[in-house]
Motif scaffolding. Structure first.
Motif, short mmCIF file in Angstrom:
data_model
loop_
_atom_site.label_atom_id
_atom_site.label_comp_id
_atom_site.label_asym_id
_atom_site.label_seq_id
_atom_site.Cartn_x
_atom_site.Cartn_y
_atom_site.Cartn_z
N VAL A 1 -24.19 -32.71 16.82
CA VAL A 1 -23.60 -32.82 15.48
C VAL A 1 -23.52 -31.44 14.84
CG1 VAL A 1 -23.82 -33.86 13.17
CG2 VAL A 1 -24.39 -35.21 15.22
N TRP A 2 -24.58 -30.63 14.98
CA TRP A 2 -24.54 -29.26 14.43
C TRP A 2 -23.41 -28.47 15.08
CZ3 TRP A 2 -26.57 -29.36 10.09
CH2 TRP A 2 -27.84 -29.88 9.82
N ARG A 3 -23.24 -28.64 16.38
CA ARG A 3 -22.17 -27.94 17.09
C ARG A 3 -20.81 -28.34 16.52
NH1 ARG A 3 -22.13 -28.63 23.37
NH2 ARG A 3 -23.30 -26.69 23.47
N GLU A 4 -20.62 -29.63 16.30
CA GLU A 4 -19.36 -30.11 15.71
C GLU A 4 -19.15 -29.53 14.31
OE1 GLU A 4 -17.33 -34.28 14.17
OE2 GLU A 4 -19.00 -34.38 15.60
N LEU A 5 -20.21 -29.56 13.51
CA LEU A 5 -20.10 -29.00 12.16
C LEU A 5 -19.79 -27.50 12.18
CD1 LEU A 5 -22.93 -30.87 10.26
CD2 LEU A 5 -20.54 -30.74 9.57
N ALA A 6 -20.36 -26.79 13.13
CA ALA A 6 -20.12 -25.35 13.23
C ALA A 6 -18.65 -25.05 13.50
CB ALA A 6 -20.99 -24.73 14.32
N SER A 7 -17.97 -25.98 14.16
CA SER A 7 -16.56 -25.75 14.45
C SER A 7 -15.64 -26.24 13.33
CB SER A 7 -16.17 -26.41 15.77
OG SER A 7 -16.23 -27.81 15.66
N THR A 8 -16.16 -27.12 12.47
CA THR A 8 -15.31 -27.68 11.42
C THR A 8 -15.71 -27.27 10.01
OG1 THR A 8 -16.62 -29.72 11.28
CG2 THR A 8 -14.74 -29.71 12.81
N SER A 9 -16.99 -27.00 9.80
CA SER A 9 -17.51 -26.68 8.46
C SER A 9 -18.45 -25.50 8.56
CB SER A 9 -18.25 -27.88 7.87
OG SER A 9 -17.42 -29.00 7.79
N ALA A 10 -17.89 -24.36 8.87
CA ALA A 10 -18.68 -23.17 9.16
C ALA A 10 -19.32 -22.60 7.89
CB ALA A 10 -17.80 -22.12 9.83
N THR A 11 -20.58 -22.98 7.66
CA THR A 11 -21.36 -22.41 6.56
C THR A 11 -22.60 -21.74 7.15
OG1 THR A 11 -22.75 -24.36 6.18
CG2 THR A 11 -20.61 -24.27 5.00
N GLN B 1 -20.55 -33.50 4.62
CA GLN B 1 -21.87 -33.84 4.08
C GLN B 1 -22.48 -35.00 4.84
OE1 GLN B 1 -23.68 -32.05 1.70
NE2 GLN B 1 -25.27 -33.35 2.56
N ASP B 2 -21.67 -35.98 5.19
CA ASP B 2 -22.18 -37.12 5.97
C ASP B 2 -22.70 -36.66 7.33
OD1 ASP B 2 -21.54 -38.84 3.90
OD2 ASP B 2 -19.70 -39.59 4.84
N LEU B 3 -21.95 -35.77 7.98
CA LEU B 3 -22.38 -35.25 9.29
C LEU B 3 -23.65 -34.40 9.15
CD1 LEU B 3 -19.04 -34.30 11.06
CD2 LEU B 3 -20.65 -36.12 11.69
N PHE B 4 -23.72 -33.59 8.09
CA PHE B 4 -24.90 -32.77 7.84
C PHE B 4 -26.12 -33.68 7.68
CE2 PHE B 4 -27.83 -30.04 5.60
CZ PHE B 4 -27.55 -28.77 6.05
N ASP B 5 -25.97 -34.72 6.87
CA ASP B 5 -27.07 -35.66 6.65
C ASP B 5 -27.45 -36.38 7.95
OD1 ASP B 5 -27.05 -34.94 3.98
OD2 ASP B 5 -25.92 -36.71 3.34
N LYS B 6 -26.45 -36.73 8.75
CA LYS B 6 -26.70 -37.38 10.03
C LYS B 6 -27.51 -36.46 10.95
CE LYS B 6 -24.37 -39.37 14.05
NZ LYS B 6 -23.07 -39.69 14.66
N ALA B 7 -27.13 -35.19 11.02
CA ALA B 7 -27.84 -34.24 11.88
C ALA B 7 -29.29 -34.07 11.41
CB ALA B 7 -27.12 -32.90 11.90
N LEU B 8 -29.48 -33.97 10.11
CA LEU B 8 -30.85 -33.86 9.59
C LEU B 8 -31.67 -35.08 9.96
CD1 LEU B 8 -30.31 -32.42 5.98
CD2 LEU B 8 -31.27 -31.24 7.97
N HIS B 9 -31.07 -36.26 9.79
CA HIS B 9 -31.77 -37.50 10.12
C HIS B 9 -32.13 -37.54 11.61
CE1 HIS B 9 -32.96 -41.67 9.93
NE2 HIS B 9 -32.15 -41.94 10.94
#
Length: 109
Positions: free
Chosen positions: A27-37, A6-14
């Motif tokens: 950041v989105w790329r990192e999230l895609a590999s760790t939190s695939a939603t 959630q912190d990374l998601f918020d960071k990417a949005l910001h």
């Protein structure tokens, strides 16, 4: 793990809001590999598309469809990418599926 995601998601949005698309994309790329939603893949694909990384965008939108095969935003973006590549049959298929999944005036045009 959920808090970190959630912190990374918020960071990417910001970062997107601040106009720092390249940083947000990483950041989105990192999230895609760790939190695939689905939403992560949609945002990741959107950032990739904005940066002209169409193959990466296409793959992200396809991954979103693996999670939700009726994702109208993913189908629409795949259709737009196919249009840009002059692959009209593929584009039509994606856009028809997008319209069937969710009615929206923009998709009908």
């Amino acid at each position: 793990m959920v808090k970190v995601s959630q912190d990374l998601f918020d960071k990417a949005l910001h970062l997107e809001e601040e106009g720092q698309l390249e940083c947000a994309f990483e950041v989105w790329r990192e999230l895609a590999s760790t939190s695939a939603t689905r939403n992560v893949f949609l945002r990741y694909g959107g950032a990739a598309k904005e940066l002209g990384l169409l193959d990466e965008a296409q793959e992200a939108f396809r991954r979103a469809l693996e999670i939700d095969d009726l994702s109208a935003p993913a189908l629409t973006q795949l259709g737009i990418i196919a249009l840009g590549r002059h692959d009209y049959n593929t584009a039509e298929g994606y856009l028809r599926r997008a319209c069937a999944a969710e009615e929206d005036a923009g998709r009908f045009t």
